[in-house]
Structures are given as C-alpha cells and as structure tokens.
Motif scaffolding. Structure first.
Motif, PDB file in Angstrom:
ATOM      1  N   LYS A  45       6.929   3.834 -20.273  1.00 31.39           N
ATOM      2  CA  LYS A  45       7.349   5.341 -19.852  1.00 31.39           C
ATOM      3  C   LYS A  45       6.727   6.463 -20.713  1.00 31.39           C
ATOM      4  N   GLY A  46       6.302   7.608 -19.969  1.00 31.47           N
ATOM      5  CA  GLY A  46       5.748   8.423 -20.582  1.00 31.47           C
ATOM      6  C   GLY A  46       4.307   8.645 -20.448  1.00 31.47           C
ATOM      7  N   GLN A  47       3.590   9.467 -20.887  1.00 33.67           N
ATOM      8  CA  GLN A  47       2.144  10.007 -20.708  1.00 33.67           C
ATOM      9  C   GLN A  47       1.307   8.828 -21.406  1.00 33.67           C
ATOM     10  N   CYS A  48       0.550   8.200 -20.472  1.00 24.25           N
ATOM     11  CA  CYS A  48      -0.202   7.009 -20.826  1.00 24.25           C
ATOM     12  C   CYS A  48      -1.651   7.526 -21.485  1.00 24.25           C
ATOM     13  N   CYS A  49      -2.069   8.565 -21.181  1.00 20.34           N
ATOM     14  CA  CYS A  49      -3.688   8.527 -21.280  1.00 20.34           C
ATOM     15  C   CYS A  49      -4.246  10.085 -21.989  1.00 20.34           C
ATOM     16  N   GLY A  50      -5.307  10.173 -22.087  1.00 20.01           N
ATOM     17  CA  GLY A  50      -6.147  11.320 -22.522  1.00 20.01           C
ATOM     18  C   GLY A  50      -5.539  11.875 -23.680  1.00 20.01           C
ATOM     19  N   TYR A  51      -5.112  11.260 -24.575  1.00 13.17           N
ATOM     20  CA  TYR A  51      -4.617  11.826 -25.962  1.00 13.17           C
ATOM     21  C   TYR A  51      -5.412  12.374 -26.611  1.00 13.17           C
ATOM     22  N   ASP A  52      -6.947  12.289 -26.643  1.00  6.27           N
ATOM     23  CA  ASP A  52      -7.680  13.005 -27.309  1.00  6.27           C
ATOM     24  C   ASP A  52      -7.975  14.340 -26.832  1.00  6.27           C
ATOM     25  N   THR A  78       1.008  -1.230   0.139  1.00  7.06           N
ATOM     26  CA  THR A  78      -0.104   0.016   0.100  1.00  7.06           C
ATOM     27  C   THR A  78       0.827   1.215   0.014  1.00  7.06           C
ATOM     28  N   SER A  79       0.185   2.540  -0.116  1.00  5.48           N
ATOM     29  CA  SER A  79       1.023   3.604  -0.247  1.00  5.48           C
ATOM     30  C   SER A  79      -0.027   4.795   0.240  1.00  5.48           C
ATOM     31  N   SER A  80       0.691   5.876   0.742  1.00  3.01           N
ATOM     32  CA  SER A  80      -0.438   7.220   0.963  1.00  3.01           C
ATOM     33  C   SER A  80       0.414   8.306   0.702  1.00  3.01           C
ATOM     34  N   THR A  81       0.022   9.383   0.862  1.00  2.21           N
ATOM     35  CA  THR A  81       0.501  10.779   0.386  1.00  2.21           C
ATOM     36  C   THR A  81       1.922  11.062   1.173  1.00  2.21           C
ATOM     37  N   GLY A  82       3.163  11.266   0.274  1.00  2.00           N
ATOM     38  CA  GLY A  82       4.331  11.446   1.256  1.00  2.00           C
ATOM     39  C   GLY A  82       5.308  10.251   1.090  1.00  2.00           C
ATOM     40  N   MET A  83       4.771   9.130   0.772  1.00  2.00           N
ATOM     41  CA  MET A  83       5.586   8.128   0.482  1.00  2.00           C
ATOM     42  C   MET A  83       6.412   7.988  -0.650  1.00  2.00           C
ATOM     43  N   ALA A  84       7.460   7.197  -0.422  1.00  2.00           N
ATOM     44  CA  ALA A  84       8.558   7.114  -1.443  1.00  2.00           C
ATOM     45  C   ALA A  84       8.196   6.401  -2.730  1.00  2.00           C
ATOM     46  N   TYR A  85       6.801   5.782  -2.960  1.00  2.00           N
ATOM     47  CA  TYR A  85       6.367   5.001  -3.940  1.00  2.00           C
ATOM     48  C   TYR A  85       5.010   5.292  -4.037  1.00  2.00           C
ATOM     49  N   ASN A  86       4.319   4.749  -5.068  1.00  2.00           N
ATOM     50  CA  ASN A  86       3.058   4.566  -5.526  1.00  2.00           C
ATOM     51  C   ASN A  86       2.575   3.015  -5.628  1.00  2.00           C
ATOM     52  N   MET A 103       7.464   6.731 -15.385  1.00  2.00           N
ATOM     53  CA  MET A 103       7.404   5.177 -15.756  1.00  2.00           C
ATOM     54  C   MET A 103       6.853   4.613 -14.794  1.00  2.00           C
ATOM     55  N   GLU A 104       6.015   3.244 -15.320  1.00  2.00           N
ATOM     56  CA  GLU A 104       5.030   2.546 -14.689  1.00  2.00           C
ATOM     57  C   GLU A 104       5.132   1.222 -15.492  1.00  2.00           C
ATOM     58  N   GLY A 105       4.116   0.223 -14.914  1.00  2.00           N
ATOM     59  CA  GLY A 105       3.873  -0.869 -15.430  1.00  2.00           C
ATOM     60  C   GLY A 105       4.798  -1.840 -15.575  1.00  2.00           C
ATOM     61  N   PRO A 106       5.585  -2.093 -14.635  1.00  2.00           N
ATOM     62  CA  PRO A 106       6.767  -3.167 -14.625  1.00  2.00           C
ATOM     63  C   PRO A 106       6.182  -4.636 -14.880  1.00  2.00           C
ATOM     64  N   TYR A 107       7.072  -5.333 -15.694  1.00  2.00           N
ATOM     65  CA  TYR A 107       6.817  -6.463 -16.259  1.00  2.00           C
ATOM     66  C   TYR A 107       8.029  -7.415 -16.166  1.00  2.00           C
ATOM     67  N   VAL A 108       8.412  -8.357 -15.332  1.00  2.00           N
ATOM     68  CA  VAL A 108       9.532  -9.033 -15.366  1.00  2.00           C
ATOM     69  C   VAL A 108       9.446 -10.425 -16.291  1.00  2.00           C
ATOM     70  N   PHE A 109      10.283 -10.697 -17.132  1.00  2.00           N
ATOM     71  CA  PHE A 109      10.136 -11.938 -17.909  1.00  2.00           C
ATOM     72  C   PHE A 109      11.661 -12.702 -17.915  1.00  2.00           C
ATOM     73  N   LYS A 110      11.732 -14.124 -17.933  1.00  2.00           N
ATOM     74  CA  LYS A 110      12.913 -14.515 -17.989  1.00  2.00           C
ATOM     75  C   LYS A 110      13.202 -15.204 -19.498  1.00  2.00           C
ATOM     76  N   TYR A 111      14.279 -14.740 -19.992  1.00  2.00           N
ATOM     77  CA  TYR A 111      14.747 -15.497 -21.015  1.00  2.00           C
ATOM     78  C   TYR A 111      16.113 -15.705 -21.250  1.00  2.00           C
ATOM     79  N   PHE A 159       5.521   6.710 -11.293  1.00  2.00           N
ATOM     80  CA  PHE A 159       5.855   8.052 -11.220  1.00  2.00           C
ATOM     81  C   PHE A 159       6.736   8.352  -9.879  1.00  2.00           C
ATOM     82  N   TRP A 160       6.151   8.180  -8.403  1.00  2.00           N
ATOM     83  CA  TRP A 160       6.716   8.324  -7.484  1.00  2.00           C
ATOM     84  C   TRP A 160       7.946   7.469  -7.337  1.00  2.00           C
ATOM     85  N   ASN A 161       9.035   8.195  -7.355  1.00  2.00           N
ATOM     86  CA  ASN A 161      10.478   7.274  -7.023  1.00  2.00           C
ATOM     87  C   ASN A 161      10.732   5.967  -7.901  1.00  2.00           C
TER      88      ASN A 161
END
Length: 319
Positions: A215-222, A139-147, A197-205, A167-169
């Motif tokens: 990375k970058g703006q995800c949404c609201g392009y319209d 979990t996270s809340s305002t002021g923490m080092a991550y979301n 930056m967001e949406g991490p996914y780890v894959f072993k190959y 985003f946060w850290n």
C-alpha cells in the motif's frame, strides 16, 4: 539519585525503542536489481529470484542469503502480448505446478489500465528454457473496474486462482486453468480513502489464508517523496477460505479499507513492498520484498532484496 543498574537497563532498552521491526536478514552478491522479487527453490537446492526489469531478471543463489548471481532474462525478446510495455515486463510471480514452473508477468505502462497478465513456462527455470505462453486472458483497458497487473497464483487443492490488481477498484481475483482465465473477476480488497494498493500475495499458514499486499507510493522516491507514512508498506488480511472474505486483525473487511500493518519503513529501511512469502526449508516462513536503503539512495535502481522470518504464533504475521 538514579541507580546505575537502572540507567544501564534503560540504555539497553534503547534499540528496541528505535524500531519494533527487524532489519533485513543477510544478503550477498547482487542484492539490487530486485524490484518486485519472486523466489522459489529448485529440488537441487538452487534458489531462483525473478524481478521487474530487463524483461524479467533472473538471479540464482545456493542459499536465500546468497550470493545472488545474475543469469539473464526470462523472455529476452519480450512478451508476445500486443500491448505497450511488452518489452518492459513487471511483477513476476513464480509457481511450480507438477514438474513445470510458471512465471506470471505484467504487461502495462505506468498510470494506465491498458494491461495484461501473461505467463511463461519452463521445466528447469534455467535461462533460455522459458516458453512464452502469452496472455492468460486476464486483461484490462481504460474505464474497466480494475487494472490487470501484479498477478499471484493461488493453488487451493487443485483449484487455481489469480489474485491481482492495482489502484483501480483495489485487488481482484479470478479462477484460472492455471494458464487461462476461467471465471468472473471479483473484488477481494479495496480502500476508497486510500486506493494505492497493489501486489497481492496469498499464503496459507495453519487454517488461514493470508492476503498480503503493498500500500502507498511505490516508486520515484528520488524525485518526489510522499508524506510520511504514505510510502510503500506491507499489509495483510486473512480468511479461513482461499476465496475470502478477508478481514484484518480488528475484524474490518479488507474490502472496506481493512488491513493490518506488517512491515512499514523503519530504521534505514524505506518503502518496503512488492512482497511475497515463501516456506523455506531452513528458515520456515519468510517474507521477502524490495526496499530502499536510505544510507545508499532512493532511486528505483538502488532498491535492494530484503527478507525476514515471520512468526505466526499470534495468529497474525509478525516480522
């Protein structure tokens, strides 16, 4: 005088000059309603796709190519987590552990840190069979080092970790049981000059663990398009260990702004992201994601499901 053979040869090369990236592979049926997709194949050959919205939308198909059919919501009553956004669940991540399936989901609202990662369990994945197990304790809340959003489960020989963050850290990791937090949170990726930056996914190959992220703006392009190149794009770093440290192709640390570009906007594909990677029995390793088809429209509800085969022969993922 230019020889015709040379001229035609140059013309033949033009498509390659337009884009170095492959267009999405075929998709039929319901290929929209696919924001932040997560896919898995059941032992009977049925593919399941989970996505943001509609209390986590579930679609199924007989093949990765479709036809995809909407089946219903993962949690029709929403999450039991007592936070704003518990009726509007985000960023599912599906994993099989033994004979059971788990979907990790995010409870949050846009632009705040009052967030939690929850988990639901089923033995079949069919609509109506999911039990909400509530918060994982991440979990996270305002002021923490991550979301605490965008969780992805990593199974490292029976040791389970959630990689998460937005985003946060930057991006974080924590050991889990796998349904409950079981260790300290530590950072695996960050860019102080471009923290989107967001949406991490780890894959072993092979011998490497690849950390994919958006990375970058995800949404609201319209409503408001970002500067060119600042829209969603898929990046990667790698490590010989599931817990890092991760570096990019140039050897730059993923904690210091590192990241190798895997898939940006190209041709009529705009803002690809919200990705995952799946080892498909037919196509091999595939990268799947959502994207905007600029020939149709830029609204969030118009985002489509895309996928491509990945070639790791160079040691790095190439679409």
């Amino acid at each position: 005088m230019v020889k015709l053979s040379a001229l035609f040869g140059a013309v033949a090369l033009l498509p390659a000059l337009v884009s170095a990236y492959a267009l999405p592979e075929a998709c039929s049926g319901t290929c929209t309603n696919s924001h932040d997709p997560s896919i898995i194949r059941r032992s009977d050959g049925t593919y399941f796709r989970f996505s943001t919205g509609g209390k986590i939308a579930i679609h199924t198909a007989p093949s990765l190519t479709g036809p995809w059919t909407y089946k219903g919501a993962l949690l029709p009553s929403g999450s039991s987590i007592n936070l704003a956004g518990n009726k509007d669940l985000w960023a599912p991540d599906v994993a099989q552990i033994g004979s059971a399936f788990y979907v990790y989901y995010s409870v949050s609202t846009f632009g705040v840190q009052n967030s939690a990662i929850g988990v639901a369990r089923s033995t079949s994945m069919d609509v109506g069979t999911w039990t909400d197990l509530g918060s994982t304790g991440v979990t996270s809340s305002t002021g923490m080092a991550y979301n605490a959003i965008d969780g992805n489960l990593v199974n490292d020989n029976g040791n389970y970790f959630l990689t998460f963050g937005s985003f946060w850290n930057g991006l974080q990791r924590v050991r889990v049981t796998p349904t409950q937090k079981n260790g300290d949170v530590y950072q695996v990726a960050f860019d102080s000059s471009d923290p989107a930056m967001e949406g991490p996914y780890v894959f072993k190959y092979g011998s490497y663990y690849f950390l994919f992220f958006s990375k970058g703006q995800c949404c609201g392009y319209d409503q408001s398009k970002p500067a060119s190149g600042k829209e969603y794009r898929i990046m990667a770093c790698r490590s010989t260990s599931a817990v890092g440290p991760f570096v990019d192709k140039a050897g730059k640390s993923c904690r210091s702004g590192g990241g190798t570009l895997v898939l940006p906007s190209h041709d009529w594909v705009y803002g690809p992201g919200g990705q995952g990677v799946y080892q498909d029995p037919t196509y091999g390793p595939v990268l799947y994601y959502h994207y905007v088809d600029t020939r149709i429209g830029y609204a969030d509800g118009q985002k489509k499901f895309g996928w491509n085969k990945i070639n790791f022969s160079s040691g790095w993922p190439v679409v």
